[in-house]
Structure formats: structure tokens, C-alpha cells
Design a protein around this motif. Sequence first.
Motif, PDB file in Angstrom:
ATOM      1  N   LEU A 176       0.814  -1.213   0.000  1.00 39.55           N
ATOM      2  CA  LEU A 176       0.000   0.000   0.000  1.00 39.55           C
ATOM      3  C   LEU A 176       0.853   1.270   0.000  1.00 39.55           C
ATOM      4  O   LEU A 176       0.503   2.259  -0.650  1.00 39.55           O
ATOM      5  CB  LEU A 176      -0.951   0.004   1.193  1.00 39.55           C
ATOM      6  CG  LEU A 176      -2.127  -0.958   1.077  1.00 39.55           C
ATOM      7  CD1 LEU A 176      -2.904  -1.017   2.394  1.00 39.55           C
ATOM      8  CD2 LEU A 176      -3.040  -0.533  -0.054  1.00 39.55           C
ATOM      9  N   VAL A 177       1.969   1.238   0.705  1.00 35.40           N
ATOM     10  CA  VAL A 177       2.874   2.393   0.686  1.00 35.40           C
ATOM     11  C   VAL A 177       3.431   2.589  -0.719  1.00 35.40           C
ATOM     12  O   VAL A 177       3.439   3.705  -1.256  1.00 35.40           O
ATOM     13  CB  VAL A 177       4.010   2.221   1.719  1.00 35.40           C
ATOM     14  CG1 VAL A 177       5.139   3.207   1.480  1.00 35.40           C
ATOM     15  CG2 VAL A 177       3.468   2.381   3.131  1.00 35.40           C
ATOM     16  N   ALA A 197       1.174   6.153  -7.178  1.00 30.29           N
ATOM     17  CA  ALA A 197      -0.013   6.838  -7.688  1.00 30.29           C
ATOM     18  C   ALA A 197       0.110   8.351  -7.558  1.00 30.29           C
ATOM     19  O   ALA A 197      -0.399   9.102  -8.388  1.00 30.29           O
ATOM     20  CB  ALA A 197      -1.256   6.353  -6.956  1.00 30.29           C
ATOM     21  N   LEU A 198       0.793   8.796  -6.521  1.00 30.22           N
ATOM     22  CA  LEU A 198       0.969  10.234  -6.303  1.00 30.22           C
ATOM     23  C   LEU A 198       2.231  10.783  -6.964  1.00 30.22           C
ATOM     24  O   LEU A 198       2.564  11.960  -6.776  1.00 30.22           O
ATOM     25  CB  LEU A 198       1.007  10.527  -4.800  1.00 30.22           C
ATOM     26  CG  LEU A 198      -0.274  10.204  -4.029  1.00 30.22           C
ATOM     27  CD1 LEU A 198      -0.064  10.411  -2.539  1.00 30.22           C
ATOM     28  CD2 LEU A 198      -1.423  11.054  -4.535  1.00 30.22           C
TER      29      LEU A 198
END
Length: 120
Positions: free
Chosen positions: A70-71, A77-78
Motif C-alpha cells: 500500500l505504501v 499513484a501520487l
Amino acid sequence: MPVFAGAAVAVGAVGLFLGLIDLDSPLRAPFVLFFLITAPAAATATALRRMEPWGRAVASCAAAAAIDLLVAQTMLALHMWSIRGGIAAVAAISLLIALLALVRRPPHGRPAQDLRRRAS
């Protein structure tokens, strides 16, 4: 057993240090990988202390993989991916989980079940 736990903490700390300062060493990759696996696993194992040992081991390993993924996914994604940032984010999340688990611990080390039974 405490000797192995101390050695694991030392190897994880060295991995965190080597990853954050970006030192060019052949030990950096295995130590950082060890940190990225064990830090979230140890933090979630602390939070799941009421579970049976094998269930806690499986759940904490799965949580460690989920936290790492998730990290990485969030940073990608960012468009903010960096090795140092990923290591720092995993360290911060692991520290937050461990601190929340320690804050929730009842006084005098008694399980919360025993406190509820005495209250009723």
C-alpha cells in the motif's frame, strides 16, 4: 529467544539506517528488505497479541506485505516514489501501529477481558 529478538532489532535498525542515508554497501539491500518485512510484522503482532501464536504470525506477515504494497502503490499513484520516502513511510506506519497497540494496553499488563469480568 531474547537474543534473537535483539539481533533482529539490530539488523532492522541497520537496514533502516543504510536505507535512509543511501550508503553504497552490499549489505544495504538484504538489511533494508529485512527491515521492510519485520518492522510492520512486529508492529501488527504487538497489536494482535490476543490471537494464538500461529494465527498472529500469519496475520502479521500478511499485514506487513499489505502495508509495504500500500505504501508503494500510494507513492507511485501520487508520483512521489523514492526509496528513502518509502522506507520512512513504512517506518512511520509501523511506529504508529506499535504505539497505538501500546496505548491500548490495559494497566498492569492485565488482559482487557479480565478487567471486564471484574467490572461486572
